[in-house]
Motif scaffolding. Structure first.
Motif, mmCIF file in Angstrom:
data_model
loop_
_atom_site.group_PDB
_atom_site.id
_atom_site.type_symbol
_atom_site.label_atom_id
_atom_site.label_comp_id
_atom_site.label_asym_id
_atom_site.label_seq_id
_atom_site.Cartn_x
_atom_site.Cartn_y
_atom_site.Cartn_z
ATOM 1 N N ASP A 112 8.893 -38.455 -61.997
ATOM 2 C CA ASP A 112 7.485 -38.716 -62.257
ATOM 3 C C ASP A 112 6.606 -37.658 -61.583
ATOM 4 O O ASP A 112 5.624 -37.181 -62.173
ATOM 5 C CB ASP A 112 7.127 -40.112 -61.741
ATOM 6 C CG ASP A 112 5.682 -40.489 -62.020
ATOM 7 O OD1 ASP A 112 5.356 -40.741 -63.194
ATOM 8 O OD2 ASP A 112 4.878 -40.533 -61.061
ATOM 9 N N SER A 113 6.963 -37.265 -60.360
ATOM 10 C CA SER A 113 6.196 -36.251 -59.637
ATOM 11 C C SER A 113 6.279 -34.903 -60.342
ATOM 12 O O SER A 113 5.289 -34.164 -60.423
ATOM 13 C CB SER A 113 6.712 -36.129 -58.197
ATOM 14 O OG SER A 113 6.547 -37.341 -57.494
ATOM 15 N N TYR A 114 7.466 -34.573 -60.846
ATOM 16 C CA TYR A 114 7.617 -33.307 -61.575
ATOM 17 C C TYR A 114 6.703 -33.286 -62.800
ATOM 18 O O TYR A 114 6.005 -32.297 -63.053
ATOM 19 C CB TYR A 114 9.067 -33.119 -62.007
ATOM 20 C CG TYR A 114 9.286 -31.836 -62.788
ATOM 21 C CD1 TYR A 114 9.633 -30.660 -62.136
ATOM 22 C CD2 TYR A 114 9.128 -31.795 -64.170
ATOM 23 C CE1 TYR A 114 9.813 -29.473 -62.840
ATOM 24 C CE2 TYR A 114 9.304 -30.627 -64.883
ATOM 25 C CZ TYR A 114 9.646 -29.475 -64.222
ATOM 26 O OH TYR A 114 9.806 -28.300 -64.928
ATOM 27 N N VAL A 118 3.570 -31.947 -59.376
ATOM 28 C CA VAL A 118 3.631 -31.927 -57.914
ATOM 29 C C VAL A 118 4.618 -30.853 -57.451
ATOM 30 O O VAL A 118 5.737 -30.789 -57.956
ATOM 31 C CB VAL A 118 4.043 -33.310 -57.370
ATOM 32 C CG1 VAL A 118 4.320 -33.255 -55.877
ATOM 33 C CG2 VAL A 118 2.970 -34.343 -57.687
ATOM 34 N N GLU A 119 4.196 -30.037 -56.487
ATOM 35 C CA GLU A 119 5.053 -28.939 -56.055
ATOM 36 C C GLU A 119 6.088 -29.341 -54.997
ATOM 37 O O GLU A 119 7.204 -28.808 -55.001
ATOM 38 C CB GLU A 119 4.203 -27.800 -55.481
ATOM 39 C CG GLU A 119 3.398 -27.034 -56.510
ATOM 40 C CD GLU A 119 2.022 -27.639 -56.745
ATOM 41 O OE1 GLU A 119 1.258 -27.097 -57.567
ATOM 42 O OE2 GLU A 119 1.697 -28.665 -56.096
ATOM 43 N N PHE A 120 5.721 -30.248 -54.079
ATOM 44 C CA PHE A 120 6.577 -30.502 -52.922
ATOM 45 C C PHE A 120 6.715 -31.993 -52.632
ATOM 46 O O PHE A 120 5.919 -32.813 -53.088
ATOM 47 C CB PHE A 120 5.992 -29.821 -51.668
ATOM 48 C CG PHE A 120 5.642 -28.381 -51.855
ATOM 49 C CD1 PHE A 120 6.624 -27.412 -51.902
ATOM 50 C CD2 PHE A 120 4.308 -27.990 -51.979
ATOM 51 C CE1 PHE A 120 6.301 -26.076 -52.083
ATOM 52 C CE2 PHE A 120 3.975 -26.662 -52.163
ATOM 53 C CZ PHE A 120 4.970 -25.698 -52.210
ATOM 54 N N SER A 121 7.718 -32.313 -51.825
ATOM 55 C CA SER A 121 7.877 -33.663 -51.291
ATOM 56 C C SER A 121 8.406 -33.520 -49.872
ATOM 57 O O SER A 121 9.153 -32.583 -49.567
ATOM 58 C CB SER A 121 8.832 -34.487 -52.149
ATOM 59 O OG SER A 121 8.908 -35.823 -51.683
ATOM 60 N N TYR A 122 8.009 -34.465 -48.992
ATOM 61 C CA TYR A 122 8.415 -34.372 -47.597
ATOM 62 C C TYR A 122 8.671 -35.764 -47.048
ATOM 63 O O TYR A 122 8.061 -36.741 -47.503
ATOM 64 C CB TYR A 122 7.336 -33.675 -46.762
ATOM 65 C CG TYR A 122 7.899 -32.860 -45.621
ATOM 66 C CD1 TYR A 122 8.236 -31.528 -45.796
ATOM 67 C CD2 TYR A 122 8.102 -33.427 -44.367
ATOM 68 C CE1 TYR A 122 8.773 -30.787 -44.758
ATOM 69 C CE2 TYR A 122 8.635 -32.693 -43.322
ATOM 70 C CZ TYR A 122 8.967 -31.367 -43.525
ATOM 71 O OH TYR A 122 9.512 -30.630 -42.503
ATOM 72 N N VAL A 302 11.307 -28.880 -52.690
ATOM 73 C CA VAL A 302 10.474 -28.408 -53.789
ATOM 74 C C VAL A 302 10.725 -29.307 -54.984
ATOM 75 O O VAL A 302 11.874 -29.543 -55.358
ATOM 76 C CB VAL A 302 10.776 -26.940 -54.142
ATOM 77 C CG1 VAL A 302 9.988 -26.512 -55.367
ATOM 78 C CG2 VAL A 302 10.446 -26.033 -52.952
ATOM 79 N N VAL A 303 9.672 -29.829 -55.568
ATOM 80 C CA VAL A 303 9.791 -30.720 -56.724
ATOM 81 C C VAL A 303 9.674 -29.914 -58.017
ATOM 82 O O VAL A 303 10.576 -29.926 -58.853
ATOM 83 C CB VAL A 303 8.710 -31.831 -56.668
ATOM 84 C CG1 VAL A 303 8.767 -32.694 -57.931
ATOM 85 C CG2 VAL A 303 8.914 -32.702 -55.429
ATOM 86 N N ALA A 308 5.898 -23.973 -57.657
ATOM 87 C CA ALA A 308 5.994 -23.506 -56.271
ATOM 88 C C ALA A 308 6.204 -21.993 -56.218
ATOM 89 O O ALA A 308 5.630 -21.307 -55.356
ATOM 90 C CB ALA A 308 7.133 -24.230 -55.558
ATOM 91 N N LEU A 309 7.016 -21.454 -57.125
ATOM 92 C CA LEU A 309 7.228 -20.009 -57.164
ATOM 93 C C LEU A 309 5.944 -19.260 -57.505
ATOM 94 O O LEU A 309 5.716 -18.149 -57.019
ATOM 95 C CB LEU A 309 8.316 -19.669 -58.184
ATOM 96 C CG LEU A 309 9.757 -20.020 -57.783
ATOM 97 C CD1 LEU A 309 10.695 -19.895 -58.975
ATOM 98 C CD2 LEU A 309 10.223 -19.128 -56.643
ATOM 99 N N ARG A 310 5.106 -19.851 -58.319
ATOM 100 C CA ARG A 310 3.830 -19.206 -58.656
ATOM 101 C C ARG A 310 2.859 -19.235 -57.480
ATOM 102 O O ARG A 310 1.979 -18.372 -57.372
ATOM 103 C CB ARG A 310 3.212 -19.873 -59.884
ATOM 104 C CG ARG A 310 4.023 -19.660 -61.167
ATOM 105 C CD ARG A 310 3.298 -20.121 -62.407
ATOM 106 N NE ARG A 310 4.147 -19.987 -63.588
ATOM 107 C CZ ARG A 310 4.351 -18.859 -64.252
ATOM 108 N NH1 ARG A 310 3.745 -17.746 -63.854
ATOM 109 N NH2 ARG A 310 5.135 -18.829 -65.319
#
Length: 396
Positions: A112-114, A118-122, A302-303, A308-310
């Motif tokens: 769902d986050s992807y 969403v770029e990240f999760s912690y 990284v999600v 994230a690469l951009r």
């Protein structure tokens, strides 16, 4: 098994599941309709503000087995900011453990986050092995300093002034100090006012939590510290700092000078700093009066790999091509050919012959910058994966 976001009438059940899962008796007032109303209308922290961001697993009879919360936050990362889901309250009723309910919640939350970009999760793990199966890896670290207060240096000719915050006074200046400090480190929150509520007492005389804003002689806000008192086994007192932020070296020196003023009734002071900060260079003596401990500060992931690469900061100009595997997000299972120029991403495609294979956990550790020097790949991948300033100072 059914996995979905909770409904409003199920929120109070999550509190009960959490209490049972961790054997923590629940205050009866926390499981009432009034408690839900408070969460909806007057949230006290980010987890309450995003109470609906809970994924739960239910059995065939509709009984909640497990749940987790993934509250979104804006975080600093390389060239700008991204979104990170802050995982907390991961709970499973004992009678349902081992059935894959938590795993199902994680996979659904990550998918769902992807889709939401969403770029990240912690998260802060109870077990690194458990969370590695979902692509999380150890990332940020911190140095926990414990110093004798009497050994702290009096460094400034102009002592400046430390001002106590009461009723959230001086909030704008506190936010300024924090943001100047935080913006230098990956994965620090871009804090909202709500994020301060658990960290700054409105009534320090009653709560025993004290927040001081340090300003230099020109009146510029330069440092911020929050502390509480803790008893030492020896019978003395320790100042435990739950916030310690500064804008520059002058601010750091000012905070140390202010903490030194407590030396008559606090034997020790403890606070955490990012790994790159060489505090020892400011201390007149470290032998016998100083202890530093390197501690892990959670696990990151990284999600949305392409996004994230951009966002990432590259070294110079070049191109890399690698293949990624992700156990939870099928869209990340592909080749990434990344072209960059003058430190910024120019193009990403899935065409090319990969010269490096990475799973998403190792990729995340590399991209966030949390690896040791010997772990980073050689050129050309050292242009994309290299040591970075990484610090997480919000607990969730």
């Amino acid at each position: 098994m059914i996995v979905r976001k909770i409904r409003e009438e199920e929120y109070l059940r999550t509190r009960q599941v959490f209490a049972i899962a961790f054997e923590q008796p629940l205050d009866p007032a926390a499981a009432t309709p009034e408690a839900l109303l408070q969460v909806k209308e007057r949230p006290r922290e980010r987890g309450e503000q995003y109470w609906q961001e809970c994924w739960a697993a239910f059995n065939e009879e509709g009984q909640m087995m497990s749940f987790l919360r993934g509250a979104p936050a804006s975080v600093h990362f390389d060239t700008g900011t991204g979104t990170c889901t802050c995982i907390g309250a991961v709970s499973s009723l004992p009678q349902y453990r081992g059935r894959g309910a938590v795993a199902a919640c994680f996979r659904q939350h990550l998918q769902d986050s992807y889709q939401a970009g969403v770029e990240f999760s912690y998260l802060y793990p109870f077990s690194t092995r458990f969370y590695r199966q979902f692509g999380y890896e150890l990332a940020a670290q911190a140095v926990e300093w414990t110093l004798d207060t009497a050994s702290l240096p009096a460094l400034l000719a102009d002592p400046g002034e430390a001002v106590l915050s009461e009723e959230m006074s001086h909030f704008a200046d506190m936010q300024t100090v924090y943001e100047q400090f935080a913006s230098a480190y990956n994965m620090t929150f871009v804090r909202e006012r709500l994020d301060w509520l658990p960290r700054v007492s409105s009534n320090p005389a009653q709560d025993g939590k004290y927040t001081y804003l340090w300003c230099n002689g020109a009146g510029e806000p330069k440092g911020l510290v929050t502390f509480e008192k803790e008893a030492l086994p020896s019978g003395g007192k320790q100042m435990v700092c739950t916030a310690f932020y500064y804008t520059d070296l002058e601010g750091l020196r000012g905070l140390l000078q202010h903490l030194r003023s407590y030396r008559s009734h606090f034997q020790q002071v403890r606070f955490s700093l990012p790994v790159p900060v060489a505090l020892e260079t400011l201390l007149p003596e470290v032998v016998g009066c100083c202890r530093r401990e390197l501690v892990f500060s959670g696990m990151g992931r990284v999600v949305h790999v392409e996004r994230a690469l951009r966002l990432a900061q590259y070294r110079g100009t070049g191109e890399v091509c690698f293949r990624l595997t992700d156990p939870c997000i099928p869209e990340n299972n592909r080749v990434f050919r990344v072209t960059f120029a003058e430190g910024r991403c120019q193009q990403i495609s899935d065409e090319g012959e990969p010269t490096l294979q990475l799973d998403v956990a190792r990729f995340s550790r590399l991209l966030l910058g949390g690896c040791g020097w010997e772990e980073f790949p050689q050129e050309p991948f050292s242009q994309i994966f290299y040591p970075k300033k990484l610090f997480v100072c919000d607990f969730f």
